[in-house]
Design an enzyme around this catalytic site. Structure first.
Site, PDB file in Angstrom:
ATOM      1  N   VAL A  83       0.771  -1.334   0.115  1.00 22.86           N
ATOM      2  CA  VAL A  83       0.006  -0.172  -0.005  1.00 22.86           C
ATOM      3  C   VAL A  83       0.870   1.124   0.077  1.00 22.86           C
ATOM      4  CG1 VAL A  83      -1.905   1.340   1.283  1.00 22.86           C
ATOM      5  CG2 VAL A  83      -1.879  -1.181   1.316  1.00 22.86           C
ATOM      6  N   LYS A 134      -7.123  -1.899   9.926  1.00 22.15           N
ATOM      7  CA  LYS A 134      -8.338  -2.551  10.452  1.00 22.15           C
ATOM      8  C   LYS A 134      -8.178  -2.983  11.866  1.00 22.15           C
ATOM      9  CE  LYS A 134      -7.133  -4.918   7.062  1.00 22.15           C
ATOM     10  NZ  LYS A 134      -7.129  -4.814   5.520  1.00 22.15           N
ATOM     11  N   ILE A 194     -12.894   1.817  -1.796  1.00 24.33           N
ATOM     12  CA  ILE A 194     -14.409   2.281  -1.805  1.00 24.33           C
ATOM     13  C   ILE A 194     -14.407   3.613  -0.641  1.00 24.33           C
ATOM     14  CG2 ILE A 194     -16.616   1.425  -1.333  1.00 24.33           C
ATOM     15  CD1 ILE A 194     -15.879  -1.361  -1.823  1.00 24.33           C
ATOM     16  N   LYS A 224     -13.284  -5.539   9.774  1.00 21.87           N
ATOM     17  CA  LYS A 224     -13.899  -4.573   8.848  1.00 21.87           C
ATOM     18  C   LYS A 224     -15.266  -4.186   9.508  1.00 21.87           C
ATOM     19  CE  LYS A 224     -10.954  -5.350   5.209  1.00 21.87           C
ATOM     20  NZ  LYS A 224     -10.633  -6.060   3.758  1.00 21.87           N
TER      21      LYS A 224
END
Ligand code: NAP
Ligand code: HSE
Length: 424
Positions: free
Chosen positions: A12, A102, A133, A202
């Site tokens: 990431v 998370k 998203i 999540k």
């Protein structure tokens, strides 16, 4: 100039470096000043990196966390420690924080939001759910007028990718998992994906925001996809379903239902067509009705989009803590899974003898489990495979019925039990 301290330079973080470089001019115009990565924390400074830039690497966290010129810390290490301690230090030292973690937000959100509030700094975590998203800020801000009733979604890219490849390309589980790891979808310990824990973290974040009550991942009934076989996938298709790892949370009489498990999803359901690494989250509330968020749920590019979006949001408001921090202001208990209701698909191996089916039907009836359909799939060497779909039943009744069926002398195996979502 806004200075960033990046913690980690894996999948990431590499995407974040690339986006800040490639979209630099555009981002600068949107923010009103330049954003620069001042230093990056890694474990191994000599590791070969797939980046063409000369990067300011360090292995010393204090060079970032104690640097008074750094405005925003971006945590992309993953796992609980040392990431949690670094975030705490960053907030205590008066820095804004962006994270995709998370595990940390779902387990330690309360204390971290407290630290952020005390410091008057932002703590943003859009990338922690759904990859690219936008869902955290839409839930906290755009949907703030609503009373949310239900949040349902496919929130793990790795397992959705695996199930899609097993369903559509008849691939084996192990091979597809390796592909997911190569593509940068899986967690460093992929059991977090396969066994449903990543999805539970999540869901804990989404449900805590949606229902304004703190829900810990440990309170969420969690089941992964290890037991899904090609036979279950085939039978699902024959019956008009696909198998998905579903995260679902609902408000029921002031209490919260929350679970992550594989489900049979009717092929016409909006979530049934969400394939590959894509995620989708469906939120139902008053007055909005039903809204659905869809996009790539894992991988370098979509996740870096969310992280850099958070950086820009903070950079635009760096001198005031504009963002909504903790929104958990009520306490609502989580309902034990045994007290919830569901439909079930069952696959059983029994002796192919007269009276066996009647006996099994009788056991179900004794526990108030009503059968919607039964199919005898094969009869080989005196063994019959029974495939049943039930009506809505209480989970604890189902468990008691299955325990008795397992102890029945003519039962050879309970091969699988999978919940069924949507109308039968
Ligand atoms: P990753 O590829 O495993 O990268 C982790 C990075 O952290 C590596 O650069 C590693 O350094 C560094 N690191 C690990 N332990 C460290 C330590 N003790 N001190 C300093 N640096 C350390 O992880 P990732 O996939 O990018 O995931 C990062 C975070 O984003 C996780 O919280 C993950 O859950 C979340 N996330 C990931 C995705 C995705 O699709 N991958 C999507 C959404 C959210 P070295 O490079 O030196 O080994
Ligand atoms: N391992 C996670 C997934 C990454 O597969 O969805 C995105 O959070």
């Amino acid at each position: 100039m806004i200075n960033i301290g990046l913690l980690g330079l894996g999948t990431v973080a590499t995407g974040v470096v690339e986006v800040l470089e490639k979209n630099q001019k555009n981002i600068e115009k949107k923010v009103g000043e330049a954003i620069k990565i001042k230093k990056i924390l890694v474990r191994d400074i000599n590791k070969k990196r797939n980046l063409p830039y000369n990067l300011p690497l360090t292995t010393k966290p204090e060079e970032i966390l104690e640097d008074s010129d750094i405005d925003i810390i971006v945590e992309l290490i993953g796992g609980e420690e040392p990431a949690l301690s670094y975030i705490k230090t960053a907030l205590t030292n008066g820095k804004h924080v962006v994270t995709a973690n998370k595990e940390i937000i779902s387990k330690h959100g309360k204390i971290l939001f407290g630290l952020a509030e005390k410091a008057g700094k932002n703590l943003l975590f859009e990338a922690s759910v759904g990859g690219g998203i936008p869902i955290i800020r839409p839930l906290k801000e755009c949907l703030a007028a609503n009373e949310i009733y239900e949040i349902m979604g496919i929130v793990n890219g790795t397992t959705n990718y695996i199930l899609t490849e097993m369903t559509e390309r008849k691939k084996e589980f192990g091979q597809v998992l390796k592909d997911a790891q190569r593509l940068g979808y899986a967690e460093s310990d992929p059991s977090a994906d396969i066994d449903g824990f990543d999805a539970a973290r999540k869901l804990a974040i989404l449900a805590s925001i949606g229902f304004n009550t703190r829900i810990n991942p440990a309170e969420i009934y969690t089941e992964g996809i290890r037991n899904i076989t090609s036979k279950d996938i085939l039978y699902a298709k024959e019956l008009g379903y696909v198998i998905k790892l579903l995260a679902v949370s609902r408000k029921r009489n002031g209490r919260i239902e929350a679970s992550v498990s594989p489900v049979f999803m009717p092929i016409k359901h909006p979530l049934a067509g969400v394939n590959d690494v894509y995620n989708a989250i469906m939120v139902t509330g008053y007055p909005v009705g039903r809204v659905m968020f869809f996009g790539r749920g894992a991988g370098k590019d979509p996740t870096s989009s969310a992280v850099v979006g958070d950086i820009i949001e903070i950079a635009r408001n760096k001198n005031n803590c504009k963002n909504v921090l903790c929104t958990c202001f009520v306490e609502k208990p989580v309902i034990n899974i045994g007290e919830t209701e569901s439909r079930f698909y069952l696959r059983l191996q029994v002796e192919d003898k007269p009276g066996v089916l009647a006996k099994i039907a009788g056991i179900f009836s004794n526990y108030n489990v009503s059968i919607h359909s039964v199919v005898q799939k094969s009869a080989e060497k005196a063994t019959a495979e029974l495939v049943l779909i039930t009506h809505m039943v209480k989970e604890k009744n189902m468990k008691l019925a299955l325990d008795e069926i397992l102890s029945y002398s003519q039962t050879l195996e309970v091969s699988n039990v999978i919940r069924v979502e949507g109308d039968v």
